[in-house]
Design a protein around this motif. Sequence first.
Motif, PDB file in Angstrom:
ATOM      1  N   THR A 146       0.887  -1.084  -0.067  1.00  0.00           N
ATOM      2  CA  THR A 146      -0.134  -0.103   0.031  1.00  0.00           C
ATOM      3  C   THR A 146       0.751   1.243   0.010  1.00  0.00           C
ATOM      4  N   LYS A 147       2.073   0.936  -0.112  1.00  0.00           N
ATOM      5  CA  LYS A 147       3.173   2.345  -0.089  1.00  0.00           C
ATOM      6  C   LYS A 147       3.868   2.507  -1.319  1.00  0.00           C
ATOM      7  N   SER A 148       4.167   3.759  -1.511  1.00  0.00           N
ATOM      8  CA  SER A 148       5.168   4.253  -2.342  1.00  0.00           C
ATOM      9  C   SER A 148       6.492   3.869  -2.067  1.00  0.00           C
ATOM     10  N   ASP A 193       7.716   6.023   1.105  1.00  0.00           N
ATOM     11  CA  ASP A 193       7.209   5.496   2.098  1.00  0.00           C
ATOM     12  C   ASP A 193       7.369   4.184   2.635  1.00  0.00           C
ATOM     13  N   LEU A 194       7.813   3.422   1.575  1.00  0.00           N
ATOM     14  CA  LEU A 194       8.318   2.186   2.004  1.00  0.00           C
ATOM     15  C   LEU A 194       9.664   2.225   2.958  1.00  0.00           C
ATOM     16  N   THR A 254       8.708   5.092   6.719  1.00  0.00           N
ATOM     17  CA  THR A 254       7.550   4.874   7.438  1.00  0.00           C
ATOM     18  C   THR A 254       7.836   3.604   8.246  1.00  0.00           C
ATOM     19  N   PHE A 304       0.618   1.443   8.153  1.00  0.00           N
ATOM     20  CA  PHE A 304       0.114   2.198   6.853  1.00  0.00           C
ATOM     21  C   PHE A 304       0.759   3.708   6.689  1.00  0.00           C
ATOM     22  N   ALA A 305       1.094   3.940   5.569  1.00  0.00           N
ATOM     23  CA  ALA A 305       1.545   5.303   5.511  1.00  0.00           C
ATOM     24  C   ALA A 305       0.259   6.228   5.161  1.00  0.00           C
ATOM     25  N   GLU A 349       7.756  -1.075  -5.505  1.00  0.00           N
ATOM     26  CA  GLU A 349       6.420  -1.124  -5.650  1.00  0.00           C
ATOM     27  C   GLU A 349       5.813  -2.456  -6.699  1.00  0.00           C
TER      28      GLU A 349
END
Length: 304
Positions: free
Chosen positions: A58-60, A63-64, A67, A72-73, A270
């Motif tokens: 669910t992350k870019s 963000d991976l 975060t 979740f981001a 991704e």
Amino acid sequence: MTATATKPTVTPAARTRSAGPDRSAGRRRSSTIIVTALLVVVALYFLIPVYWVFVASTKSTSDLFSTNGFWFAPTFSLWENLGRVVSYDHGIFGRWFLNSAIYAGVGALLATYFAAAGGYALAKYEFKGRNLVFGTILGGVLVPGTATALPLFLLFSQMGLANTYWSVLLPSLVSPFGLFLCRIYAQATVDTSLIEAARIDGAGELRIFHTIGLKVLTPALVTVFLFQLVGIWNNYFLPLVMLSDSELYPITLGLNNWLSQVDRLPEFYELTTGGVLLSIIPLSIAMIVLQRFWRGGLTEGAVK
């Protein structure tokens, strides 16, 4: 004068018998707590990686790595990531998914049938050299698949089968563990009187196997099928040795190909996490759908 009906007295023992058998005998609260705790630990061991894959998908890419990996981001990018997975390189992931479905589905189905036929024959028929055949097959359980990959590649190269669907599919049709399990299970569950009764009624051996043997062997067949399905779906080394055309890659080889490019193109993170999430869905569905056959098959072919 009227008769007064007396209500029968129900003792606690009678209430216990009417409610069914008491299954609490021999159980201690401490044992129950320990067993439950162990099951929870095992469940977490298998579920936490799946949860991480879902969160990561669910992350870019930014963000991976910036975060918390288990939360979740602020930006939920699941659908965008999955869209890139299925559309990248003209939908090559869909081709890999279909290849894995062919390798795993057809391979697991035929391997299960062959294992059932061989195990049933070794369990219910008397012939010379039966134990030698079973021992030889049992020795195949001890041989890892990586040890036979290179000889198989040389053999298939001489036969012109390398870099084809057959080079991955044919080795998947053999399951020494499945045959071993089916033989043991057939010895314990397929009653000889059922076979003799079917022969008296005029049924042939193949009909007896398909109408009686396969039904009684259902729990073992489901087990073999799931083992083969998961093993073939997750197989990496054999396709790596056999295949050079990316159009023939299964999901495992394709995702590894994407992962090898993350140093050059970070957006492949991704694609890889989204592809891994999609790849575990068929196995989860198969486990949920097929688990009911374990219980339902236990009473097949029961003899009164």
